[in-house]
Design a protein around this motif. Structure first.
Motif, PDB file in Angstrom:
ATOM      1  N   MET A 283     -20.374 -37.172  -3.411  1.00  0.00           N
ATOM      2  CA  MET A 283     -18.914 -37.186  -3.496  1.00  0.00           C
ATOM      3  C   MET A 283     -18.362 -38.115  -2.417  1.00  0.00           C
ATOM      4  SD  MET A 283     -16.092 -34.157  -2.906  1.00  0.00           S
ATOM      5  CE  MET A 283     -16.407 -33.253  -4.414  1.00  0.00           C
TER       6      MET A 283
ATOM      7  N   ILE B 143     -14.935 -39.509  -0.679  1.00  0.00           N
ATOM      8  CA  ILE B 143     -13.495 -39.312  -0.500  1.00  0.00           C
ATOM      9  C   ILE B 143     -12.997 -40.473   0.356  1.00  0.00           C
ATOM     10  CG2 ILE B 143     -11.698 -37.752   0.327  1.00  0.00           C
ATOM     11  CD1 ILE B 143     -13.912 -35.514   0.105  1.00  0.00           C
TER      12      ILE B 143
ATOM     13  N   ILE C 250      -6.739 -42.894  -1.351  1.00  0.00           N
ATOM     14  CA  ILE C 250      -5.726 -41.835  -1.369  1.00  0.00           C
ATOM     15  C   ILE C 250      -4.377 -42.401  -0.931  1.00  0.00           C
ATOM     16  CG2 ILE C 250      -4.993 -39.663  -0.302  1.00  0.00           C
ATOM     17  CD1 ILE C 250      -7.958 -38.890  -0.134  1.00  0.00           C
TER      18      ILE C 250
ATOM     19  N   GLN D 136      -4.963 -34.094   1.217  1.00  0.00           N
ATOM     20  CA  GLN D 136      -5.734 -34.380   0.003  1.00  0.00           C
ATOM     21  C   GLN D 136      -7.236 -34.428   0.290  1.00  0.00           C
ATOM     22  OE1 GLN D 136      -4.688 -37.155  -2.950  1.00  0.00           O
ATOM     23  NE2 GLN D 136      -2.490 -36.847  -2.768  1.00  0.00           N
TER      24      GLN D 136
ATOM     25  N   GLU E 234      -8.454 -30.909   0.293  1.00  0.00           N
ATOM     26  CA  GLU E 234      -8.515 -30.407  -1.084  1.00  0.00           C
ATOM     27  C   GLU E 234      -9.759 -30.933  -1.799  1.00  0.00           C
ATOM     28  OE1 GLU E 234      -4.924 -31.381  -3.114  1.00  0.00           O
ATOM     29  OE2 GLU E 234      -3.659 -30.088  -1.865  1.00  0.00           O
ATOM     30  N   CYS E 235     -10.061 -32.208  -1.610  1.00  0.00           N
ATOM     31  CA  CYS E 235     -11.240 -32.806  -2.249  1.00  0.00           C
ATOM     32  C   CYS E 235     -12.532 -32.185  -1.724  1.00  0.00           C
ATOM     33  CB  CYS E 235     -11.264 -34.314  -2.012  1.00  0.00           C
ATOM     34  SG  CYS E 235      -9.974 -35.235  -2.876  1.00  0.00           S
TER      35      CYS E 235
ATOM     36  N   GLN F 150     -13.797 -29.054  -3.386  1.00  0.00           N
ATOM     37  CA  GLN F 150     -14.300 -29.104  -4.757  1.00  0.00           C
ATOM     38  C   GLN F 150     -15.826 -29.014  -4.757  1.00  0.00           C
ATOM     39  OE1 GLN F 150     -12.786 -32.673  -6.570  1.00  0.00           O
ATOM     40  NE2 GLN F 150     -10.647 -32.150  -6.165  1.00  0.00           N
TER      41      GLN F 150
ATOM     42  N   THR G 264     -19.752 -29.646  -5.668  1.00  0.00           N
ATOM     43  CA  THR G 264     -20.531 -30.842  -5.976  1.00  0.00           C
ATOM     44  C   THR G 264     -22.009 -30.487  -5.988  1.00  0.00           C
ATOM     45  OG1 THR G 264     -21.115 -33.077  -5.222  1.00  0.00           O
ATOM     46  CG2 THR G 264     -20.539 -31.480  -3.528  1.00  0.00           C
TER      47      THR G 264
ATOM     48  N   LYS H 138     -21.300 -34.665   1.559  1.00  0.00           N
ATOM     49  CA  LYS H 138     -20.151 -35.413   1.062  1.00  0.00           C
ATOM     50  C   LYS H 138     -19.788 -36.484   2.088  1.00  0.00           C
ATOM     51  CE  LYS H 138     -18.480 -31.136  -1.048  1.00  0.00           C
ATOM     52  NZ  LYS H 138     -17.416 -30.112  -1.086  1.00  0.00           N
TER      53      LYS H 138
END
Length: 200
Positions: free
Chosen positions: A26, A28, A33, A92, A95-96, A99, A101, A106
């Motif tokens: 993942m 980010i 963003i 954000q 929040e990501c 999630q 995975t 990450k």
């Protein structure tokens, strides 16, 4: 595990992130963003309009170049923009990260990671993407049309290369050889996967 990815402008952070993404990691990306927020987030655009006025807008659309020139010339205006964007970006990111995975770690890509205490507290390891000066100039000339003076001015505002090399846990060298870049990413992916598995 959360890994912070950073590097100087034009070093190839996005390319490195793409190679990690091929391992189903993942990614980010705080730059992406920020772009999304300033493209379509009504609340963010309204705050920017209230702070900077009509001069940085073409109708309802943000004129990124006008805003960039404005804040680049004035540190107070840059800080004003950061106060609008940074909390929304960080929210954000969190929040990501929540999630689910399939990968054991990450990656959060942050251009000024070593000047960002919040993100340094968030990550457990850091990667610095290194690239020689000539490669930086070439990439930024092709990508953004920036001349040497423009690049030097931007680099002067970033954390020095030597400092980032000293602070980073891991370094990926990107001097234009994509095969070498992929191999370095593969090696770190295996290392991070093993580290996480050993902690279980």
């Amino acid at each position: 595990m959360i890994v912070g990815l950073t590097g100087l402008i034009g070093s190839g952070k996005s390319t490195v992130a793409e190679f990690f993404a091929k391992h189903n990691v993942m990614i980010i990306d705080t730059d992406k963003i920020a772009h999304e927020l300033t493209n379509s987030d009504y609340e963010t655009l309204e705050k920017i309009h209230n702070a900077f006025g009509d001069g940085v807008f073409d109708g309802n659309k943000l004129n990124r170049q006008a805003l960039r020139q404005l804040v680049f010339q004035d540190d107070k205006l840059r800080l004003k923009l950061e106060k609008i964007l940074h909390p929304a970006i960080y929210e954000q990111v969190i929040e990501c990260l929540q999630q689910p995975t399939s990968c054991t770690y990450k990656i959060v890509a942050v251009p000024l990671l070593f000047r960002s205490p919040k993100y340094l507290e968030l990550v457990e390891r850091t990667i610095f993407v290194d690239s020689n000066y000539e490669q930086l100039l070439q990439r930024l000339k092709i990508r953004s049309g920036l001349e040497k003076n423009d690049v030097d001015a931007i680099l002067a505002r970033q954390v020095a290369r030597e400092t980032q090399l000293a602070l980073a846990n891991d370094v990926i060298v990107n001097n234009g050889d994509l095969n070498s870049l992929a191999l370095q990413v593969d090696k770190l992916h295996l290392q991070y996967t093993n580290m996480e598995n050993n902690c279980k």
